[in-house]
Enzyme design. Structure first.
Site, PDB file in Angstrom:
ATOM      1  CB  SER A  79      -0.923   0.016   1.220  1.00 30.32           C
ATOM      2  OG  SER A  79      -1.496   1.305   1.332  1.00 30.32           O
ATOM      3  CG  HIS A  91      -3.913  -1.489  -1.700  1.00 29.15           C
ATOM      4  ND1 HIS A  91      -5.002  -2.244  -2.095  1.00 29.15           N
ATOM      5  CD2 HIS A  91      -4.338  -0.747  -0.640  1.00 29.15           C
ATOM      6  CE1 HIS A  91      -6.031  -1.977  -1.311  1.00 29.15           C
ATOM      7  NE2 HIS A  91      -5.662  -1.058  -0.420  1.00 29.15           N
ATOM      8  CG  ASP A 142      -5.196   2.342   0.936  1.00 24.84           C
ATOM      9  OD1 ASP A 142      -6.164   1.590   0.723  1.00 24.84           O
ATOM     10  OD2 ASP A 142      -4.120   1.952   1.417  1.00 24.84           O
ATOM     11  CG  MET A 146      -8.404   6.987   2.969  1.00 30.79           C
ATOM     12  SD  MET A 146      -7.398   7.009   4.461  1.00 30.79           S
ATOM     13  CE  MET A 146      -6.712   5.352   4.413  1.00 30.79           C
ATOM     14  CG  HIS A 185      -9.373   0.239  -0.594  1.00 30.78           C
ATOM     15  ND1 HIS A 185      -8.816  -0.036   0.641  1.00 30.78           N
ATOM     16  CD2 HIS A 185     -10.721   0.207  -0.404  1.00 30.78           C
ATOM     17  CE1 HIS A 185      -9.766  -0.231   1.532  1.00 30.78           C
ATOM     18  NE2 HIS A 185     -10.931  -0.089   0.928  1.00 30.78           N
ATOM     19  CG  MET A 240     -11.379   3.180   2.071  1.00 35.78           C
ATOM     20  SD  MET A 240      -9.861   3.154   3.045  1.00 35.78           S
ATOM     21  CE  MET A 240      -8.674   3.303   1.726  1.00 35.78           C
ATOM     22  CG  MET A 242     -11.851  -2.939   4.810  1.00 35.85           C
ATOM     23  SD  MET A 242     -10.375  -2.511   3.897  1.00 35.85           S
ATOM     24  CE  MET A 242      -9.350  -1.770   5.163  1.00 35.85           C
ATOM     25  CG  PHE A 255      -6.318   6.210  10.503  1.00 34.74           C
ATOM     26  CD1 PHE A 255      -5.823   7.511  10.398  1.00 34.74           C
ATOM     27  CD2 PHE A 255      -7.636   6.027  10.906  1.00 34.74           C
ATOM     28  CE1 PHE A 255      -6.632   8.604  10.689  1.00 34.74           C
ATOM     29  CE2 PHE A 255      -8.459   7.114  11.205  1.00 34.74           C
ATOM     30  CZ  PHE A 255      -7.952   8.407  11.101  1.00 34.74           C
ATOM     31  CG  ASP A 288      -6.488  -3.015   2.774  1.00 40.55           C
ATOM     32  OD1 ASP A 288      -5.369  -2.770   3.266  1.00 40.55           O
ATOM     33  OD2 ASP A 288      -7.165  -2.163   2.155  1.00 40.55           O
ATOM     34  N   GLY A 289      -5.073  -4.593   5.844  1.00 40.02           N
ATOM     35  CA  GLY A 289      -4.945  -3.950   7.147  1.00 40.02           C
ATOM     36  C   GLY A 289      -4.218  -4.804   8.169  1.00 40.02           C
ATOM     37  N   GLY A 290      -3.103  -4.282   8.644  1.00 37.01           N
ATOM     38  CA  GLY A 290      -2.378  -4.955   9.728  1.00 37.01           C
ATOM     39  C   GLY A 290      -1.719  -6.268   9.325  1.00 37.01           C
TER      40      GLY A 290
END
Ligand code: DX5
Ligand code: ZN
Length: 219
Positions: free
Chosen positions: A8, A33, A35, A37, A66, A68, A137, A143, A175-177
């Site tokens: 990302s 990726h 993002d 927002m 992506h 958002m 997600m 974030f 996606d995430g962490g």
């Protein structure tokens, strides 16, 4: 299907975007990726169309965008023109999801649906065959650098069952962490694409880190 890695760009150094994109070009990453927002759908603003265009100018890998944002239908064409190869809209932002997916495909892009941690995969039952990629997600969107939500493993397994039961070829993206600790378990559960932001860009050698993620073997 071999595992795909989508770093990302949100976690990159924005003052050196060209260098960061070139680093990804020379890595074993599969997608970039991106993002987006809007400060309304999520409580943060990242960047928009001109920056996506700037990334595309240097990118040699497909852009996995992506969105958002609220009312994503209004911006599908602009992001496609800016260079998006895959466009994911949020389930929670699309009252007419099927129409949004058709619109993405009509623009010649792959159609993705992103789902928030609280959104049940059962809600995708009647549309799964029309989805190229589900961006699941594993944090609340908004974030980078957040803690991975453990319920994700179970959700992946259920989504995989749904995809198989419908004979669909939908890819599952997480996606995430994501990091090297949880990645093997995610792949085991059925993930096809791993997004990784801070784990890649905050590591001392991002190219090596991408290679490590890419070469995890569990199946
Ligand atoms: C979160 C974004 C993610 C994020 C991932 O809203 O959709 O793509 O950048 O970053 P990490 O890997 O740091 O959680
Ligand atoms: Zn994302």
């Amino acid at each position: 299907m071999s595992l795909l890695i989508a770093p990302s760009i949100l976690a990159a150094d924005f003052a050196n975007l060209q260098t960061e994109v070139e680093m990804l070009n020379s890595s074993s990453a599969d997608y970039i990726h991106v993002d987006i927002m809007d400060g309304v759908f999520v409580p943060n603003i990242s960047f928009g169309i001109p920056v996506t265009q700037a990334i595309k100018k240097h990118a040699e890998k497909p852009l996995d965008v992506h969105l958002m944002i609220v009312e994503p239908d209004r911006y599908l064409e602009a992001f496609r023109d800016a260079g998006a190869d895959i466009i994911s809209v949020h389930y929670e932002a699309c009252p007419h999801l099927h129409r949004s997916l058709q619109a993405i495909k009509a623009l010649g892009a792959k159609a993705g649906v992103a789902i928030n941690p609280h959104t049940s995969i059962d809600l995708l039952k009647d549309v799964i065959q029309d989805i190229d990629l589900v961006c699941m997600m594993s944090v609340n969107p908004g974030f980078g650098g957040q803690k991975f939500i453990e319920n994700t493993y179970d959700k992946i397994a259920r989504l995989k069952d749904l995809i198989l039961s419908k004979g669909a070829s939908t890819k599952i993206e997480i996606d995430g962490g994501v990091n090297i600790q949880n990645a093997p378990k995610l792949i085991e559960a059925g993930a096809d694409v791993l997004v990784a932001g801070s784990f890649v860009f905050n590591s001392p050698q991002p190219i090596e880190t991408i290679k490590e993620l890419k070469s995890i073997k569990t199946r």
